[in-house]
Scaffold this motif. Structure first.
Motif, PDB file in Angstrom:
ATOM      1  N   HIS A  48       0.841  -1.204   0.000  1.00 52.00           N
ATOM      2  CA  HIS A  48       0.000   0.000   0.000  1.00 52.00           C
ATOM      3  C   HIS A  48       0.874   1.250   0.000  1.00 52.00           C
ATOM      4  CE1 HIS A  48      -2.713   3.009   2.002  1.00 52.00           C
ATOM      5  NE2 HIS A  48      -3.443   2.618   0.969  1.00 52.00           N
ATOM      6  N   SER A  49       1.893   1.246   0.833  1.00 51.04           N
ATOM      7  CA  SER A  49       2.826   2.386   0.868  1.00 51.04           C
ATOM      8  C   SER A  49       3.556   2.552  -0.457  1.00 51.04           C
ATOM      9  CB  SER A  49       3.844   2.197   1.992  1.00 51.04           C
ATOM     10  OG  SER A  49       3.215   2.180   3.236  1.00 51.04           O
ATOM     11  N   LEU A  50       3.964   1.438  -1.046  1.00 46.02           N
ATOM     12  CA  LEU A  50       4.630   1.492  -2.349  1.00 46.02           C
ATOM     13  C   LEU A  50       3.743   2.142  -3.402  1.00 46.02           C
ATOM     14  CD1 LEU A  50       6.278  -2.011  -2.953  1.00 46.02           C
ATOM     15  CD2 LEU A  50       7.448   0.172  -2.749  1.00 46.02           C
ATOM     16  N   LEU A  51       2.508   1.659  -3.466  1.00 50.53           N
ATOM     17  CA  LEU A  51       1.586   2.157  -4.492  1.00 50.53           C
ATOM     18  C   LEU A  51       1.229   3.619  -4.278  1.00 50.53           C
ATOM     19  CD1 LEU A  51      -0.675  -1.002  -4.800  1.00 50.53           C
ATOM     20  CD2 LEU A  51       1.124  -0.246  -6.379  1.00 50.53           C
ATOM     21  N   LEU A  52       1.087   4.037  -3.016  1.00 51.15           N
ATOM     22  CA  LEU A  52       0.794   5.450  -2.737  1.00 51.15           C
ATOM     23  C   LEU A  52       1.936   6.370  -3.169  1.00 51.15           C
ATOM     24  CD1 LEU A  52      -0.965   5.373   0.759  1.00 51.15           C
ATOM     25  CD2 LEU A  52      -1.988   5.883  -1.477  1.00 51.15           C
ATOM     26  N   SER A  53       3.164   5.853  -3.084  1.00 47.72           N
ATOM     27  CA  SER A  53       4.324   6.659  -3.476  1.00 47.72           C
ATOM     28  C   SER A  53       4.744   6.402  -4.924  1.00 47.72           C
ATOM     29  CB  SER A  53       5.498   6.399  -2.531  1.00 47.72           C
ATOM     30  OG  SER A  53       5.899   5.050  -2.605  1.00 47.72           O
TER      31      SER A  53
END
Length: 89
Positions: A20-25
């Motif tokens: 989720h953090s990867l995709l948000l960034s």
């Protein structure tokens, strides 16, 4: 839940949170990086790979859609279901 099921559930949630953090960034990374990020949790890279496959299966997407690619040394092969879809017009 048994202890083993709790561990698997926790592993899947950790992987999903990381993705989720990867995709948000708008980033992507290797599966090896996920293992080293959680190196104190996973017993080995195979356990991490299994959590990644389970997370992808749970949300119904590919590993690549989660922002994860195979490690440069190659991909750990784990048997998966293959589906063929026939589109008729």
């Amino acid at each position: 839940f048994t202890l083993s099921q709790s561990r698997s559930f926790t592993s899947i949630l950790m992987v999903l949170s990381y993705c989720h953090s990867l995709l948000l960034s708008n980033r992507s990374t290797t599966t090896r990086e996920v293992y080293y990020f959680f190196v104190t949790h996973f017993r080995n890279q195979r356990e991490c790979e299994q959590a990644i496959w389970d997370a992808a299966d749970l949300v119904g997407v590919s590993r690549i859609s989660l922002g994860l690619t195979a490690s440069p040394k190659g991909e750990v092969l784990i048997a998966r279901h293959i589906a063929f879809v026939l589109f008729v017009s």
